[in-house]
Design an enzyme around this catalytic site. Structure first.
Site, PDB file in Angstrom:
ATOM      1  CG  HIS A   1      -2.281  -9.795  -3.796  1.00 41.58           C
ATOM      2  ND1 HIS A   1      -2.675 -10.676  -4.786  1.00 41.58           N
ATOM      3  CD2 HIS A   1      -2.115 -10.537  -2.673  1.00 41.58           C
ATOM      4  CE1 HIS A   1      -2.757 -11.893  -4.277  1.00 41.58           C
ATOM      5  NE2 HIS A   1      -2.428 -11.841  -3.004  1.00 41.58           N
TER       6      HIS A   1
ATOM      7  CG  HIS B   1     -20.383  -6.675  -2.641  1.00 42.55           C
ATOM      8  ND1 HIS B   1     -19.258  -7.447  -2.762  1.00 42.55           N
ATOM      9  CD2 HIS B   1     -20.014  -5.573  -1.935  1.00 42.55           C
ATOM     10  CE1 HIS B   1     -18.254  -6.857  -2.144  1.00 42.55           C
ATOM     11  NE2 HIS B   1     -18.676  -5.709  -1.635  1.00 42.55           N
TER      12      HIS B   1
ATOM     13  CG  HIS C   1      -1.936  -1.066   1.254  1.00 42.30           C
ATOM     14  ND1 HIS C   1      -2.996  -1.084   0.371  1.00 42.30           N
ATOM     15  CD2 HIS C   1      -2.071  -2.157   2.040  1.00 42.30           C
ATOM     16  CE1 HIS C   1      -3.754  -2.144   0.620  1.00 42.30           C
ATOM     17  NE2 HIS C   1      -3.219  -2.813   1.626  1.00 42.30           N
TER      18      HIS C   1
ATOM     19  CG  ASN D   1      -0.194 -16.283  -2.707  1.00 38.13           C
ATOM     20  OD1 ASN D   1      -0.751 -17.222  -3.261  1.00 38.13           O
ATOM     21  ND2 ASN D   1       0.344 -16.375  -1.520  1.00 38.13           N
ATOM     22  CB  VAL D   2       4.412 -17.911  -5.510  1.00 41.97           C
ATOM     23  CG1 VAL D   2       4.330 -17.223  -6.864  1.00 41.97           C
ATOM     24  CG2 VAL D   2       5.486 -17.239  -4.653  1.00 41.97           C
ATOM     25  NE  ARG D   3      -2.706 -20.457  -3.425  1.00 44.38           N
ATOM     26  CZ  ARG D   3      -3.052 -19.511  -4.306  1.00 44.38           C
ATOM     27  NH1 ARG D   3      -2.363 -18.390  -4.373  1.00 44.38           N
ATOM     28  NH2 ARG D   3      -4.077 -19.696  -5.127  1.00 44.38           N
TER      29      ARG D   3
ATOM     30  N   GLY E   1      -3.454 -19.918  11.440  1.00 48.88           N
ATOM     31  CA  GLY E   1      -2.287 -19.103  11.141  1.00 48.88           C
ATOM     32  C   GLY E   1      -2.191 -17.891  12.045  1.00 48.88           C
ATOM     33  NE  ARG E   2       2.942 -13.182  14.518  1.00 47.47           N
ATOM     34  CZ  ARG E   2       3.194 -11.940  14.128  1.00 47.47           C
ATOM     35  NH1 ARG E   2       3.073 -11.599  12.843  1.00 47.47           N
ATOM     36  NH2 ARG E   2       3.597 -11.027  15.000  1.00 47.47           N
TER      37      ARG E   2
END
Length: 299
Positions: free
Chosen positions: A107, A175, A97, A109-111, A259-260
């Site tokens: 954003h 929405h 941000h 993400n790789v997982r 998770g944390r």
């Protein structure tokens, strides 16, 4: 996916977190990433790194490697045959941000997931990256998608169009009847290529993020802005909150798997506002954004 292969993926993710933090941190003059190392109750843990500086109001880059005895509902919703299986998961996730409203939020993400405790072992990769501008520039969005396409093309000409469309569909606020931003890539359940090619693709996508995002930040970080621009940025950040809390599977998985919490919710913007029935003035810079909040071909 055997243990040695899973270890290779974890080592790449840790290295990726390091390199992304180095690239983002280099744009700041005084502030540095602060790290919290944490342990997961069922095994594993992670490294949460957060930067609050002059360029980035909040930049969070997470690495995690967690284990569990039972797959969360968010992971088995489309895979009911895996209900009751244990799991091992690892990944890097980040949300940036910026302070300047002319720099987009981003954003990535790789997982990787694999099941444990059942005779038939399943594994898959997922991830992607997307861009959320407040005051969009065509050249920035084109650069973003060109970089995404270049990362995908070595793996097949059909890959970018498929995963670009998947991103448009996934990051859609039903929405609100608008996309969260201008898209990018999204994919899940990737294992049909086998481990070597799938892992190579994950590396290509993870490595492409810096190439896609940093030039945009550098181009816009010194753009003058006024309070009205900051106010609109805070208003639009509310859409980010809505998506993450209502639709995002990663947020649900993190919370459901124990998770944390601080690491999961570090994706939230530090300052956000909600305005009842706000409508931008016709013909204004703010109104122009809404022309971008529907799927479009950029390359």
């Amino acid at each position: 996916m055997n243990n040695e292969q899973f270890k290779q993926v974890i080592e790449f993710f840790q290295s990726l977190q390091d390199r992304i933090c180095t690239s983002l941190g280099a744009l700041e003059t005084t502030q540095k990433f602060q790290q919290d190392a944490w342990q997961h109750a069922n095994g594993g843990g992670g490294r949460t790194r957060v930067l609050r500086g002059e360029v980035f109001e909040s930049a969070g880059v997470n690495f995690s490697h967690v284990l569990g005895d039972k797959m969360p509902g968010s992971a088995t919703a489309k895979r009911p045959e895996l209900a009751g299986a244990g799991f091992e998961a690892s990944g890097v996730s980040l949300v940036i941000h910026p302070d300047n409203p002319f720099i987009p939020t981003s954003h990535a993400n790789v997982r990787v997931f694999r099941t444990t405790g059942k005779k038939v072992s399943k594994w898959w990769f997922g991830g992607g990256f997307d861009l959320t501008p407040y005051y969009p520039f065509d050249e920035d969005v084109i650069h973003w998608h060109q970089t995404a396409k270049a990362a995908c093309d070595p793996f097949g000409q059909e890959v970018y169009p498929k995963f670009k469309a998947w991103c448009d569909d996934y990051f859609y606020l039903k929405h609100r009847k608008e996309t969260r931003g201008v898209g990018g890539l999204f994919f899940d359940d990737l294992n049909q290529w086998g481990f070597e090619k799938s892992f190579a693709f994950i590396q290509a996508i993870g490595n492409a993020f810096v190439e896609a995002y940093i030039p945009i930040v550098q181009k816009r970080m010194n753009t003058p802005f006024e309070q009205k621009h900051k106010d609109f940025q805070k208003y639009r950040r509310g859409r980010y909150v809505e998506f993450n809390l209502v639709y995002d599977r990663g947020t649900l998985f993190g919370l459901q798997s124990g998770g944390r919490t601080e690491s999961i919710l570090m994706s939230m913007p530090p300052e956000v506002s909600f305005r009842y029935n706000y409508q931008p003035e016709e013909g204004s810079q703010e109104a122009q954004l809404y022309e971008y909040l529907k799927p479009r071909e950029w390359v």
